[in-house]
Design a protein around this motif. Sequence first.
Motif, PDB file in Angstrom:
ATOM      1  N   ARG A  29     -12.242 -21.107  -1.130  1.00 31.79           N
ATOM      2  CA  ARG A  29     -12.327 -22.461  -0.557  1.00 31.79           C
ATOM      3  C   ARG A  29     -13.053 -23.412  -1.503  1.00 31.79           C
ATOM      4  O   ARG A  29     -12.649 -24.558  -1.680  1.00 31.79           O
ATOM      5  CB  ARG A  29     -13.031 -22.415   0.803  1.00 31.79           C
ATOM      6  CG  ARG A  29     -12.201 -21.778   1.901  1.00 31.79           C
ATOM      7  CD  ARG A  29     -12.809 -22.036   3.276  1.00 31.79           C
ATOM      8  NE  ARG A  29     -14.208 -21.640   3.390  1.00 31.79           N
ATOM      9  CZ  ARG A  29     -14.654 -20.454   3.773  1.00 31.79           C
ATOM     10  NH1 ARG A  29     -13.790 -19.491   4.075  1.00 31.79           N
ATOM     11  NH2 ARG A  29     -15.950 -20.206   3.860  1.00 31.79           N
ATOM     12  N   VAL A  30     -14.139 -22.931  -2.120  1.00 29.53           N
ATOM     13  CA  VAL A  30     -14.891 -23.777  -3.063  1.00 29.53           C
ATOM     14  C   VAL A  30     -14.029 -24.125  -4.265  1.00 29.53           C
ATOM     15  O   VAL A  30     -13.969 -25.288  -4.687  1.00 29.53           O
ATOM     16  CB  VAL A  30     -16.196 -23.074  -3.500  1.00 29.53           C
ATOM     17  CG1 VAL A  30     -16.834 -23.801  -4.678  1.00 29.53           C
ATOM     18  CG2 VAL A  30     -17.165 -22.988  -2.345  1.00 29.53           C
ATOM     19  N   MET A  31     -13.338 -23.147  -4.810  1.00 28.20           N
ATOM     20  CA  MET A  31     -12.493 -23.399  -5.982  1.00 28.20           C
ATOM     21  C   MET A  31     -11.361 -24.368  -5.637  1.00 28.20           C
ATOM     22  O   MET A  31     -11.018 -25.249  -6.440  1.00 28.20           O
ATOM     23  CB  MET A  31     -11.931 -22.088  -6.535  1.00 28.20           C
ATOM     24  CG  MET A  31     -12.994 -21.176  -7.126  1.00 28.20           C
ATOM     25  SD  MET A  31     -13.976 -21.964  -8.411  1.00 28.20           S
ATOM     26  CE  MET A  31     -12.764 -22.088  -9.699  1.00 28.20           C
ATOM     27  N   GLN A  32     -10.794 -24.234  -4.455  1.00 27.05           N
ATOM     28  CA  GLN A  32      -9.718 -25.141  -4.039  1.00 27.05           C
ATOM     29  C   GLN A  32     -10.255 -26.557  -3.883  1.00 27.05           C
ATOM     30  O   GLN A  32      -9.626 -27.527  -4.287  1.00 27.05           O
ATOM     31  CB  GLN A  32      -9.104 -24.652  -2.733  1.00 27.05           C
ATOM     32  CG  GLN A  32      -7.882 -25.431  -2.320  1.00 27.05           C
ATOM     33  CD  GLN A  32      -7.251 -24.843  -1.069  1.00 27.05           C
ATOM     34  OE1 GLN A  32      -7.909 -24.151  -0.299  1.00 27.05           O
ATOM     35  NE2 GLN A  32      -5.985 -25.131  -0.873  1.00 27.05           N
ATOM     36  N   ARG A  33     -11.443 -26.690  -3.313  1.00 29.33           N
ATOM     37  CA  ARG A  33     -12.025 -28.023  -3.132  1.00 29.33           C
ATOM     38  C   ARG A  33     -12.360 -28.662  -4.486  1.00 29.33           C
ATOM     39  O   ARG A  33     -12.149 -29.857  -4.683  1.00 29.33           O
ATOM     40  CB  ARG A  33     -13.274 -27.926  -2.278  1.00 29.33           C
ATOM     41  CG  ARG A  33     -13.858 -29.278  -1.982  1.00 29.33           C
ATOM     42  CD  ARG A  33     -14.933 -29.216  -0.957  1.00 29.33           C
ATOM     43  NE  ARG A  33     -15.464 -30.551  -0.761  1.00 29.33           N
ATOM     44  CZ  ARG A  33     -16.134 -30.899   0.276  1.00 29.33           C
ATOM     45  NH1 ARG A  33     -16.367 -30.047   1.239  1.00 29.33           N
ATOM     46  NH2 ARG A  33     -16.598 -32.123   0.378  1.00 29.33           N
ATOM     47  N   ILE A  34     -12.892 -27.865  -5.403  1.00 29.94           N
ATOM     48  CA  ILE A  34     -13.200 -28.395  -6.740  1.00 29.94           C
ATOM     49  C   ILE A  34     -11.927 -28.890  -7.409  1.00 29.94           C
ATOM     50  O   ILE A  34     -11.908 -29.965  -8.010  1.00 29.94           O
ATOM     51  CB  ILE A  34     -13.893 -27.313  -7.601  1.00 29.94           C
ATOM     52  CG1 ILE A  34     -15.309 -27.072  -7.106  1.00 29.94           C
ATOM     53  CG2 ILE A  34     -13.901 -27.723  -9.073  1.00 29.94           C
ATOM     54  CD1 ILE A  34     -16.006 -25.906  -7.766  1.00 29.94           C
ATOM     55  N   GLU A  35     -10.865 -28.122  -7.302  1.00 28.48           N
ATOM     56  CA  GLU A  35      -9.588 -28.524  -7.906  1.00 28.48           C
ATOM     57  C   GLU A  35      -9.068 -29.812  -7.278  1.00 28.48           C
ATOM     58  O   GLU A  35      -8.610 -30.716  -7.972  1.00 28.48           O
ATOM     59  CB  GLU A  35      -8.570 -27.406  -7.745  1.00 28.48           C
ATOM     60  CG  GLU A  35      -7.239 -27.699  -8.409  1.00 28.48           C
ATOM     61  CD  GLU A  35      -6.282 -26.534  -8.272  1.00 28.48           C
ATOM     62  OE1 GLU A  35      -5.115 -26.795  -7.953  1.00 28.48           O
ATOM     63  OE2 GLU A  35      -6.710 -25.389  -8.499  1.00 28.48           O
ATOM     64  N   THR A  36      -9.162 -29.926  -5.962  1.00 28.00           N
ATOM     65  CA  THR A  36      -8.703 -31.127  -5.266  1.00 28.00           C
ATOM     66  C   THR A  36      -9.520 -32.345  -5.689  1.00 28.00           C
ATOM     67  O   THR A  36      -8.970 -33.418  -5.947  1.00 28.00           O
ATOM     68  CB  THR A  36      -8.797 -30.925  -3.743  1.00 28.00           C
ATOM     69  OG1 THR A  36      -8.055 -29.776  -3.389  1.00 28.00           O
ATOM     70  CG2 THR A  36      -8.270 -32.128  -2.995  1.00 28.00           C
ATOM     71  N   GLU A  37     -10.844 -32.183  -5.759  1.00 26.67           N
ATOM     72  CA  GLU A  37     -11.707 -33.296  -6.168  1.00 26.67           C
ATOM     73  C   GLU A  37     -11.427 -33.696  -7.615  1.00 26.67           C
ATOM     74  O   GLU A  37     -11.441 -34.880  -7.954  1.00 26.67           O
ATOM     75  CB  GLU A  37     -13.171 -32.927  -5.974  1.00 26.67           C
ATOM     76  CG  GLU A  37     -13.582 -32.874  -4.529  1.00 26.67           C
ATOM     77  CD  GLU A  37     -15.025 -32.438  -4.351  1.00 26.67           C
ATOM     78  OE1 GLU A  37     -15.745 -32.283  -5.363  1.00 26.67           O
ATOM     79  OE2 GLU A  37     -15.430 -32.258  -3.197  1.00 26.67           O
ATOM     80  N   HIS A  38     -11.180 -32.705  -8.463  1.00 27.68           N
ATOM     81  CA  HIS A  38     -10.878 -32.997  -9.868  1.00 27.68           C
ATOM     82  C   HIS A  38      -9.576 -33.796  -9.981  1.00 27.68           C
ATOM     83  O   HIS A  38      -9.499 -34.756 -10.741  1.00 27.68           O
ATOM     84  CB  HIS A  38     -10.783 -31.704 -10.675  1.00 27.68           C
ATOM     85  CG  HIS A  38     -10.360 -31.913 -12.084  1.00 27.68           C
ATOM     86  ND1 HIS A  38     -11.188 -32.503 -13.021  1.00 27.68           N
ATOM     87  CD2 HIS A  38      -9.195 -31.641 -12.738  1.00 27.68           C
ATOM     88  CE1 HIS A  38     -10.548 -32.575 -14.175  1.00 27.68           C
ATOM     89  NE2 HIS A  38      -9.342 -32.055 -14.028  1.00 27.68           N
ATOM     90  N   GLN A  39      -8.575 -33.404  -9.210  1.00 25.50           N
ATOM     91  CA  GLN A  39      -7.298 -34.114  -9.253  1.00 25.50           C
ATOM     92  C   GLN A  39      -7.448 -35.541  -8.749  1.00 25.50           C
ATOM     93  O   GLN A  39      -6.906 -36.481  -9.337  1.00 25.50           O
ATOM     94  CB  GLN A  39      -6.243 -33.371  -8.443  1.00 25.50           C
ATOM     95  CG  GLN A  39      -5.781 -32.093  -9.090  1.00 25.50           C
ATOM     96  CD  GLN A  39      -4.852 -31.289  -8.192  1.00 25.50           C
ATOM     97  OE1 GLN A  39      -4.715 -31.576  -7.017  1.00 25.50           O
ATOM     98  NE2 GLN A  39      -4.234 -30.270  -8.759  1.00 25.50           N
ATOM     99  N   SER A  40      -8.197 -35.736  -7.661  1.00 22.63           N
ATOM    100  CA  SER A  40      -8.359 -37.086  -7.128  1.00 22.63           C
ATOM    101  C   SER A  40      -9.170 -37.963  -8.080  1.00 22.63           C
ATOM    102  O   SER A  40      -8.881 -39.148  -8.244  1.00 22.63           O
ATOM    103  CB  SER A  40      -9.005 -37.054  -5.744  1.00 22.63           C
ATOM    104  OG  SER A  40     -10.319 -36.551  -5.820  1.00 22.63           O
ATOM    105  N   SER A  41     -10.179 -37.389  -8.740  1.00 21.06           N
ATOM    106  CA  SER A  41     -10.951 -38.182  -9.703  1.00 21.06           C
ATOM    107  C   SER A  41     -10.102 -38.516 -10.928  1.00 21.06           C
ATOM    108  O   SER A  41     -10.224 -39.602 -11.494  1.00 21.06           O
ATOM    109  CB  SER A  41     -12.226 -37.460 -10.115  1.00 21.06           C
ATOM    110  OG  SER A  41     -11.933 -36.301 -10.840  1.00 21.06           O
TER     111      SER A  41
END
Length: 119
Positions: A29-41
Amino acid sequence: MIDNDERLLQQFFNEAAHQKIEDNGFTERVMQRIETEHQSSAVRLHTFSRLWTIFCVVVFAVLFVVFHGWELLVVQFEVMLRTMATQPISINLLMLFSVVFGLLFVGTGEIISSELARK
């Protein structure tokens, strides 16, 4: 002695690497959230970069019109053609400043964009 220490460390890390700790999917879940935040940024940075480029081009175009840049270009081109063989080309500092100003800000935006795209 050093070889023995390195061998023991290697053995310890090899054993530790094969251990699995149950975390009920927390790591995923943490890795997925980091990836999502990276894509949005990344999308936000790309959008900001494009907006900055458009802003700089518009400012440059407005300054070009306000200071009658086309007249300055025509005069500079005429002076260049008439004096090319006889003397050095004269430079209008206002026109030079306008061109450098435009290139500086558009170029700065593009450099920032390319540096951020690497990350």
